[in-house]
Motif scaffolding. Structure first.
Motif, PDB file in Angstrom:
ATOM      1  N   LEU A  26       0.824  -1.202   0.000  1.00  0.00           N
ATOM      2  CA  LEU A  26       0.000   0.000   0.000  1.00  0.00           C
ATOM      3  C   LEU A  26       0.865   1.262   0.000  1.00  0.00           C
ATOM      4  O   LEU A  26       1.850   1.355   0.728  1.00  0.00           O
ATOM      5  CB  LEU A  26      -0.891  -0.003   1.251  1.00  0.00           C
ATOM      6  N   GLY A  27       0.476   2.225  -0.836  1.00  0.00           N
ATOM      7  CA  GLY A  27       1.245   3.458  -0.891  1.00  0.00           C
ATOM      8  C   GLY A  27       0.478   4.572  -1.555  1.00  0.00           C
ATOM      9  O   GLY A  27      -0.707   4.432  -1.897  1.00  0.00           O
ATOM     10  N   ILE A  28       1.147   5.697  -1.736  1.00  0.00           N
ATOM     11  CA  ILE A  28       0.564   6.893  -2.344  1.00  0.00           C
ATOM     12  C   ILE A  28       1.504   7.391  -3.430  1.00  0.00           C
ATOM     13  O   ILE A  28       2.702   7.533  -3.206  1.00  0.00           O
ATOM     14  CB  ILE A  28       0.352   8.002  -1.295  1.00  0.00           C
ATOM     15  N   GLY A  29       0.949   7.652  -4.615  1.00  0.00           N
ATOM     16  CA  GLY A  29       1.771   8.150  -5.711  1.00  0.00           C
ATOM     17  C   GLY A  29       1.154   7.804  -7.041  1.00  0.00           C
ATOM     18  O   GLY A  29      -0.027   8.067  -7.296  1.00  0.00           O
ATOM     19  N   ASP A  30       1.923   7.172  -7.908  1.00  0.00           N
ATOM     20  CA  ASP A  30       1.515   6.768  -9.248  1.00  0.00           C
ATOM     21  C   ASP A  30       0.750   5.446  -9.152  1.00  0.00           C
ATOM     22  O   ASP A  30       1.297   4.441  -8.686  1.00  0.00           O
ATOM     23  CB  ASP A  30       2.765   6.608 -10.120  1.00  0.00           C
TER      24      ASP A  30
END
Length: 299
Positions: free
Chosen positions: A225-229
C-alpha cells in the motif's frame, strides 16, 4: 528483536513456532487450533487460527513492516471501499528466535480468484476498476490529524531497470526477448504521473483477490500500500483479464496511454521477477507468471 545477522535471513517457520508465539502473546487464543494455509504466498507463511482468525508471518526481510502498516491503515480505508479487506486484530512481537513483527487478522471467507472463472467477465473488470477508483479517492481529509505518510511513497518503475533487463536476458529463450525489451523501453519512456498522488494497493494481482459463489468478495495483502503513481495496480489487467474484459477495465478506470504503458511495464517487471525466482520450483508460479508476461506483451 531482529539483528544484523537475522535481518536478511529466511527464518524457519513451522506450526510449533507459531503456536508458541500465539500462546505467549495472545493467550486468550491459546485453545484455538492452527492450520497451515497451503499454498500460501511467497512473502508470508499463513496459518488459520480457529475459524475466525489468520496469522501471517513474513518469510523474508522484504516483507518487514507490513503488519504495522496494515494494522494502522486498513481500518481507515475499509469504510471507503466496495469490497471487504482484512480486519487486523493484533500485531505480534519478535520472539522465540523469530525476528520480525507478525499479524493476526479476521479470517476472510472465500476462494482465491482464478483466471478460468473470471478472465472473460467484463462485470468483474468493472468491479475491480470501481475498487481502485474508491481507493484512489481516499483523501488526506480522511487521514487523522497528526498522522504521517511515512513509508507510503511510491516506487519508480526505473528502479527495476537493471533487474528487469537481466531477467529479460535470462528468459529470452522462453519469451520474445525483443518484444519484452520494446515493452520495457516504452514503459520507461512514458510520461510520468503528473497529477496529485493517489492511493494504490501495490500488489494488485489475481492471488490477492477472493471470491464467493463466483463473485469478487475481498481484496487482501496490502503490504505494498502506498501513495503516488497508480500504474502498478494496472497489473491486474494482465494477471486476471482477457483482452475484452481488459478493455472494459481500462475504460471504467479511465486509464490514459502513459499510465497504461507504465502499467504494462509493472506487469512485465513483476512477472519476470516471480518467474525467475520461483518458476523452477513452483509449477503454479510458472503458469501464473507465464500468463502475466504473455498478456502484458499483448497489451
Amino acid at each position: 528483536m531482529a539483528t544484523e545477522t537475522t535481518a536478511h535471513a529466511r527464518p524457519a517457520i513451522d506450526a510449533a513456532l507459531v503456536r508458541r508465539l500465539v500462546d505467549a502473546q495472545f493467550p486468550h487464543w491459546a485453545d484455538l487450533p492452527l492450520t497451515l494455509l497451503d499454498p500460501a504466498g511467497s512473502d508470508h507463511a499463513i496459518y488459520r487460527l480457529g475459524k475466525e482468525l489468520s496469522v501471517r508471518l513474513p518469510r523474508h526481510a522484504g516483507a518487514i513492516g507490513q503488519a504495522e502498516k496494515e494494522s494502522h491503515w486498513l481500518p481507515l480505508l475499509a469504510p471507503h471501499l466496495p469490497l471487504a479487506i482484512p480486519v487486523p486484530v493484533g500485531v505480534g512481537e519478535p520472539d522465540f528466535g523469530y525476528p520480525w513483527p507478525w499479524a493476526v487478522s479476521r479470517w476472510l471467507v472465500g476462494e482465491v480468484a482464478t483466471v478460468e472463472a473470471l478472465a472473460g467477465s467484463p462485470s468483474t473488470a468493472v468491479e475491480l476498476a470501481g475498487f481502485l477508483t474508491a481507493l484512489q479517492k481516499f483523501t488526506p481529509e480522511d487521514i487523522p490529524v497528526g498522522d504521517t505518510l511515512e513509508g507510503l511513497t511510491d516506487r519508480p518503475l526505473a528502479d527495476r531497470d537493471r533487474a528487469t533487463r537481466a531477467a529479460i536476458a535470462e528468459v529470452g529463450g522462453v519469451f520474445d526477448g525483443a518484444a519484452m525489451t520494446e515493452l520495457w523501453d516504452a514503459a520507461l519512456a512514458a510520461p510520468a504521473w503528473d497529477r496529485p498522488p493517489v492511493w494504490f494497493h501495490g500488489d494488485f494481482h489475481t492471488g490477492n483477490l477472493l471470491t464467493r459463489d463466483g463473485r469478487l468478495s475481498a481484496v487482501i495483502d496490502f503490504g505494498g500500500l502506498g501513495i503516488g503513481d497508480p500504474a502498478c495496480d494496472v497489473t491486474i489487467a494482465f494477471t486476471l483479464m482477457s483482452a475484452g474484459s481488459r478493455a472494459a477495465f481500462r475504460a471504467e478506470l479511465g486509464v490514459d496511454d502513459a499510465t497504461w504503458a507504465r502499467g504494462r511495464g509493472w506487469a512485465l517487471a513483476t512477472g519476470l521477477n516471480a518467474y525467475t525466482s520461483y518458476a523452477a520450483v513452483n509449477p503454479r508460479v510458472t503458469a501464473q507468471t507465464t500468463r502475466q508476461i504473455t498478456e502484458a506483451l499483448i497489451g
